[in-house]
Design a protein around this motif. Structure first.
Motif, PDB file in Angstrom:
ATOM      1  N   UNK A 277       0.848  -1.192   0.000  1.00  0.00           N
ATOM      2  CA  UNK A 277       0.000   0.000   0.000  1.00  0.00           C
ATOM      3  C   UNK A 277       0.884   1.242   0.000  1.00  0.00           C
ATOM      4  N   UNK A 278       0.377   2.292  -0.653  1.00  0.00           N
ATOM      5  CA  UNK A 278       1.093   3.550  -0.754  1.00  0.00           C
ATOM      6  C   UNK A 278       0.342   4.652  -0.003  1.00  0.00           C
ATOM      7  N   UNK A 279       1.053   5.629   0.550  1.00  0.00           N
ATOM      8  CA  UNK A 279       2.509   5.736   0.592  1.00  0.00           C
ATOM      9  C   UNK A 279       3.114   4.667   1.506  1.00  0.00           C
ATOM     10  N   UNK A 280       4.301   4.233   1.169  1.00  0.00           N
ATOM     11  CA  UNK A 280       4.956   3.185   1.945  1.00  0.00           C
ATOM     12  C   UNK A 280       5.400   3.739   3.286  1.00  0.00           C
ATOM     13  N   UNK A 281       4.955   3.112   4.343  1.00  0.00           N
ATOM     14  CA  UNK A 281       5.269   3.586   5.689  1.00  0.00           C
ATOM     15  C   UNK A 281       5.389   2.394   6.629  1.00  0.00           C
ATOM     16  N   UNK A 282       6.471   2.338   7.344  1.00  0.00           N
ATOM     17  CA  UNK A 282       6.673   1.257   8.302  1.00  0.00           C
ATOM     18  C   UNK A 282       5.539   1.260   9.325  1.00  0.00           C
ATOM     19  N   UNK A 283       4.970   0.095   9.557  1.00  0.00           N
ATOM     20  CA  UNK A 283       3.870  -0.031  10.503  1.00  0.00           C
ATOM     21  C   UNK A 283       2.505  -0.034   9.857  1.00  0.00           C
ATOM     22  N   UNK A 284       2.435   0.322   8.582  1.00  0.00           N
ATOM     23  CA  UNK A 284       1.152   0.334   7.882  1.00  0.00           C
ATOM     24  C   UNK A 284       0.641  -1.100   7.732  1.00  0.00           C
ATOM     25  N   UNK A 296       1.513  -6.437   7.207  1.00  0.00           N
ATOM     26  CA  UNK A 296       2.097  -5.229   7.790  1.00  0.00           C
ATOM     27  C   UNK A 296       3.435  -4.922   7.119  1.00  0.00           C
ATOM     28  N   UNK A 297       3.638  -3.647   6.792  1.00  0.00           N
ATOM     29  CA  UNK A 297       4.952  -3.219   6.304  1.00  0.00           C
ATOM     30  C   UNK A 297       5.846  -3.118   7.539  1.00  0.00           C
ATOM     31  N   UNK A 318       5.175  -8.373   6.182  1.00  0.00           N
ATOM     32  CA  UNK A 318       4.966  -9.590   6.961  1.00  0.00           C
ATOM     33  C   UNK A 318       3.495  -9.992   6.958  1.00  0.00           C
ATOM     34  N   UNK A 319       3.243 -11.224   6.548  1.00  0.00           N
ATOM     35  CA  UNK A 319       1.902 -11.797   6.672  1.00  0.00           C
ATOM     36  C   UNK A 319       1.822 -12.419   8.055  1.00  0.00           C
ATOM     37  N   UNK A 320       0.959 -11.888   8.875  1.00  0.00           N
ATOM     38  CA  UNK A 320       0.872 -12.363  10.259  1.00  0.00           C
ATOM     39  C   UNK A 320       0.264 -13.770  10.328  1.00  0.00           C
ATOM     40  N   UNK A 321       0.851 -14.578  11.198  1.00  0.00           N
ATOM     41  CA  UNK A 321       0.343 -15.932  11.394  1.00  0.00           C
ATOM     42  C   UNK A 321      -1.048 -15.884  12.027  1.00  0.00           C
ATOM     43  N   UNK A 322      -1.920 -16.797  11.613  1.00  0.00           N
ATOM     44  CA  UNK A 322      -3.271 -16.877  12.165  1.00  0.00           C
ATOM     45  C   UNK A 322      -3.670 -18.344  12.260  1.00  0.00           C
TER      46      UNK A 322
END
Length: 358
Positions: A277-284, A296-297, A318-322
């Protein structure tokens, strides 16, 4: 996912060879669309005037557009009755107007006229080109000056997502602006030659180079090959260029698109997923469009080593484990101009990585 045996499926290779045309006196190498106009001139799609000029910045008329489309598609341009009150048989473009109208590429007005001398606007251009080059992915971009109630709304979305046309840096499309001969040449060129589609990528794009072939190696030591081609005629629902993925003697078609809001990919005829997703931002964080999993970026400007090369400007997602959805989770890395370059499990095992680009 659609899969077809390599024995029954054929790759449609695009090799367009042409002898060089005589240089136009008013088309310098520095012109933004020099290559596109020269390309079409070599193919006999566009011709100059008696004074040796191409007049690249002259507004293209509806008649001129019909001629160019007709020549590109190999239509019969023999002068004849075109079926419009204002297109006499004696008009140079009458045959191409008749043929293009019959093919469904162009249409007239309710009063029975064609208005051959009227200029082609960018909105008109989008409508025509969405017919000439049927495209797979509907619009993903929301332009400030394009609304759903506009006649050209869907067509603009298709030609932009298909990398045939592009908007402006201020997030407008300017649908009412007239189209020049050079601009129309660029749009036509992009419909038949992938290298020109690269010019529609936005600054800092994560889309791949459409002239290259990408080879990936997975955890089992097996290879996946991605090349940008027109699909086999068996797939009538996919008529524009797409990425072809070859894996273990089978192939499938893979699409990749980008807007100012996100980068999206998926297999043609199947699900699509948001990769970034844009704008690229850590934590998005974001969900995968048709996928409810949470991404999550987790880092930007990452150095990531692949078998192909080491990149120093990767974005880590990161694709979070579920456990409830049986999702183990993983991390993947995106790089400008390359898209995905590496995928690893959460415990660091390499699942897939870019091996070569040719």
């Amino acid at each position: 996912m659609k899969k077809v045996s390599l024995i029954t499926g054929a790759v449609l290779a695009l090799t367009l060879l042409a002898s060089p045309a005589q240089a136009a006196t008013d088309l310098p190498n520095s012109h933004r669309f020099f290559e596109e106009m020269t390309y079409l001139q070599n193919k006999g799609v566009i011709s100059g005037f008696e004074d040796g000029t191409l007049r690249p910045d002259k507004t293209v008329s509806r008649a001129e557009a019909a001629i160019m489309i007709g020549k590109l598609k190999g239509l019969d341009g023999t002068q004849r009755d075109a079926g419009f009150k204002d297109v006499p048989k004696s008009l140079k473009a009458s045959g191409y107007i008749a043929a293009a109208a019959k093919a469904g590429y162009v249409s007239g007005y309710e009063n029975g006229t064609f208005k051959p001398d009227a200029p082609i606007t960018r909105g008109d251009m989008a409508i025509i080109l969405s017919r000439v080059f049927p495209l797979y992915m509907p619009g993903l971009e929301d332009f400030k000056d394009v609304s759903p109630n506009m006649k050209a709304y869907e067509s603009i979305g298709y030609v932009v997502s298909g990398n045939v046309a592009a908007g402006y840096p201020d997030n407008t499309f300017k649908p009412s602006n007239a189209t020049t001969r050079a601009q129309f040449s660029a749009f036509l060129s992009r419909g038949v030659e992938p290298k020109f589609q690269n010019d529609t990528h936005m600054k800092g794009s994560f889309l791949r180079d459409k002239t290259k072939t990408y080879l990936f190696k997975n955890a089992e030591g097996k290879y996946e090959i991605y090349s940008y081609v027109k699909p086999d005629s068996e797939f009538a629902d996919i008529e524009n260029f797409v990425w072809k993925r070859i894996y273990e003697n089978e192939f499938s078609y893979y699409t990749e698109h980008e807007s100012s809001k996100f980068h999206l990919s998926g297999f043609a005829g199947s699900d699509s997923y948001i990769d970034l997703v844009y704008p690229i931002k850590k934590g998005a964080t974001f969900t995968g469009f048709q996928d409810s999993s949470v991404y999550e970026i987790t880092n930007v400007g990452v150095t990531v080593k692949t078998a192909y090369k080491t990149f120093t400007n990767a974005v880590e997602v990161t694709l979070k484990a579920d456990p409830k959805k049986n999702i183990e989770g993983h991390k993947y890395y995106m790089v400008e101009g390359h898209g995905h370059v590496k995928t690893v499990s959460l415990d660091g095992k390499v699942l897939s990585e870019l091996f070569s680009v040719e």
